[in-house]
Design an enzyme around this catalytic site. Structure first.
Site, short mmCIF file in Angstrom:
data_model
loop_
_atom_site.label_atom_id
_atom_site.label_comp_id
_atom_site.label_asym_id
_atom_site.label_seq_id
_atom_site.Cartn_x
_atom_site.Cartn_y
_atom_site.Cartn_z
N TRP A 190 -13.87 33.83 16.30
CA TRP A 190 -13.23 32.62 15.76
C TRP A 190 -13.87 31.41 16.46
O TRP A 190 -13.92 31.39 17.70
CB TRP A 190 -11.72 32.70 16.05
CG TRP A 190 -10.91 31.56 15.52
CD1 TRP A 190 -11.00 30.99 14.29
CD2 TRP A 190 -9.87 30.86 16.21
NE1 TRP A 190 -10.06 30.00 14.16
CE2 TRP A 190 -9.36 29.90 15.33
CE3 TRP A 190 -9.31 30.97 17.48
CZ2 TRP A 190 -8.32 29.03 15.67
CZ3 TRP A 190 -8.28 30.12 17.83
CH2 TRP A 190 -7.79 29.16 16.93
N ASP A 201 -6.11 39.03 21.32
CA ASP A 201 -5.70 37.93 20.45
C ASP A 201 -5.13 38.55 19.18
O ASP A 201 -5.86 39.11 18.37
CB ASP A 201 -6.92 37.05 20.16
CG ASP A 201 -6.57 35.85 19.28
OD1 ASP A 201 -5.39 35.69 18.92
OD2 ASP A 201 -7.49 35.06 18.97
N ALA A 215 -3.38 37.59 16.04
CA ALA A 215 -2.99 36.44 15.20
C ALA A 215 -2.62 36.85 13.77
O ALA A 215 -2.19 36.02 12.99
CB ALA A 215 -4.13 35.41 15.17
N LYS A 227 0.62 33.13 10.81
CA LYS A 227 0.20 33.80 9.59
C LYS A 227 1.28 34.77 9.12
O LYS A 227 1.64 34.79 7.95
CB LYS A 227 -1.06 34.63 9.80
CG LYS A 227 -2.36 34.01 10.25
CD LYS A 227 -2.48 32.61 10.49
CE LYS A 227 -3.83 32.10 10.86
NZ LYS A 227 -3.87 31.52 12.18
C1 LIG Z 1 -8.50 34.94 15.73
C2 LIG Z 1 -7.53 33.81 15.78
N1 LIG Z 1 -6.83 33.58 16.89
C3 LIG Z 1 -5.93 32.59 16.98
C4 LIG Z 1 -5.71 31.74 15.93
C5 LIG Z 1 -4.73 30.61 16.15
O1 LIG Z 1 -3.72 30.55 15.26
P1 LIG Z 1 -2.64 29.39 15.27
O2 LIG Z 1 -2.75 28.72 13.96
O3 LIG Z 1 -1.35 30.08 15.48
O4 LIG Z 1 -2.95 28.46 16.41
C6 LIG Z 1 -6.42 31.91 14.75
C7 LIG Z 1 -6.23 30.99 13.62
O5 LIG Z 1 -6.97 30.88 12.70
C8 LIG Z 1 -7.35 32.97 14.67
O6 LIG Z 1 -8.05 33.21 13.56
#
Ligand SMILES: Cc1ncc(COP(=O)(O)O)c(C=O)c1O
Length: 388
Positions: free
Chosen positions: A128, A209, A211, A244
């Protein structure tokens, strides 16, 4: 002047794409850019259970006084069985509510830096795009392991292990818990166990992570990798997002958990997380976490949330199957999970899709497949056939 010292910053490429998409007058345009779930009608819905919980909160919330730097403790407690599993020793886990998964990652970065200034964090490539700057912002040292080959759509597991054998005790390894962003390619159960054993053997600290829990194979299934890591390693960091899987994106709901096998160490970690949260956001925003708490505290709402999440997961899987069956170029998508895949397209091919066919995706080839429906899959494949 103070601000004369600033350097101009490039605008976020994905945000620029949103603007271009909005300005495109073509009626049949397709948006595979921005990373949000969309239903069959192209809408990013508010979950039924979220609406119900919000009605309850409007009626019953007696005060909006401060909570505290830990946020809503019942929220972080109710999430624990979902994240760590029902039979887990929840006493060994400390957690605080954070503004989204991003807040959890940033707090994790600061915690690592407080424990070991300039400490090393290993990131897979690709990952990401917000991962590297988040850890760099805490002045940590970044190292990379190659994770995925875009052309062949395969995980480079041997390369990943070889790179991580160069990591030293106390280094942190970031792993995507499920639904890898941007590739959709996830480790198998056996590969998770190998990574977990390597981390345990070398004294590396996994940072998982998570998410997209529930958008891959199911809530428990999507946490299986994390649970393999918890089984093998003493100290594990989890950055969790509800944005999400509860559809609460703009309400910014997440949590940072640390499992430290020794109780005294867990308390030490918690006191540091709280101290680090204070000069950042002081206290996290309440609303989204209160919604999640209200849902998880009510058996009927929790069941409805699970049902709606399941239907989202199945819709994404259905689109993946239709794409994979529709063109050999897309065949690997059937074995990947979650909203994203990193299509082996050049920036020029992506540009042609946008200009000639009104198909919008990131220049890297990352496509948010939730932007498609069974109705638009044939249109997308027809466009793709003109470039591959
Ligand atoms: C791999 C990953 N980690 C963390 C996040 C962070 O998400 P948030 O919108 O809750 O900050 C995202 C959001 O796109 C993501 O794709």
């Amino acid at each position: 002047m103070l601000f004369d010292g600033l350097k101009p910053q490039a605008p976020d490429a994905l945000l620029a794409l949103i603007g271009m998409f909005a300005a495109d007058p073509r009626a049949d345009k397709i948006d595979l850019g921005v990373g949000v779930y969309r239903d069959e009608t192209g809408v990013t819905p508010v979950f039924r259970a979220v609406k119900a919980a919000e009605r309850t909160l409007v009626e019953t919330q007696a005060s909006k006084s401060y909570l505290g730097p830990e946020g809503d403790i019942r929220f972080t407690d109710l999430l624990k069985p979902i994240v760590f599993g029902a039979g887990f020793d929840h006493q060994s886990v400390v957690g605080v509510q954070t503004p989204g998964g991003t807040g959890a990652l940033r707090l994790a970065a600061e915690l690592i830096a407080a424990a070991k200034p300039g400490g090393k964090v290993w990131l897979g490539t690709p990952t990401w795009p917000n991962h590297p700057p988040t850890f760099a912002a805490a002045h940590l040292t970044l190292a990379t392991y190659r994770y995925f080959d875009q052309a062949s759509q395969t995980i480079l597991f041997d390369e990943m292990l070889a790179a991580l054998k160069g990591a030293e005790a106390g280094d942190v390894v970031l792993l995507h818990g499920c639904c890898h962003n941007p590739t959709g390619a996830n480790l198998t159960a056996g590969q998770w166990r190998e990574v977990a054993a390597l981390a345990a053997g070398r004294g590396l600290i996994p940072l998982v992570d998570l998410a997209y829990q529930g958008l891959g194979d199911g809530l428990d299934e999507d946490a299986a990798g994390l649970r393999a890591v918890l089984e093998a390693c003493e100290d594990v960091i989890v950055a969790f997002s509800c944005d999400k899987n509860f559809g609460l994106y703009r309400d910014r709901v997440g949590a940072l958990y640390v499992r430290a096998k020794q109780a005294a160490r867990a308390e030490l970690v918690l006191s540091n997380m709280l101290a680090l949260a204070r000069p950042n956001w002081s206290m996290p925003p309440d609303h989204g976490a209160a919604v999640v708490r209200t849902i998880l505290d009510d058996a009927a709402l929790a069941a409805d949330w699970r049902d709606e999440l399941t239907s989202m997961r199945l819709r994404i899987a259905q689109v993946r199957q239709a794409l994979a069956a529709g063109h050999p170029f897309l065949a690997p998508l059937a074995h990947q999970q979650g909203m994203f895949s990193l299509l082996p397209l050049s920036p020029e091919q992506v540009g042609t899709l946008r200009k000639d066919h009104a198909v919008y995706m990131a220049g890297s080839g990352r496509a948010n497949l939730a932007g498609l429906t069974l109705k638009t899959v044939p249109q997308f494949i027809a466009a793709l056939k003109t470039v591959v």
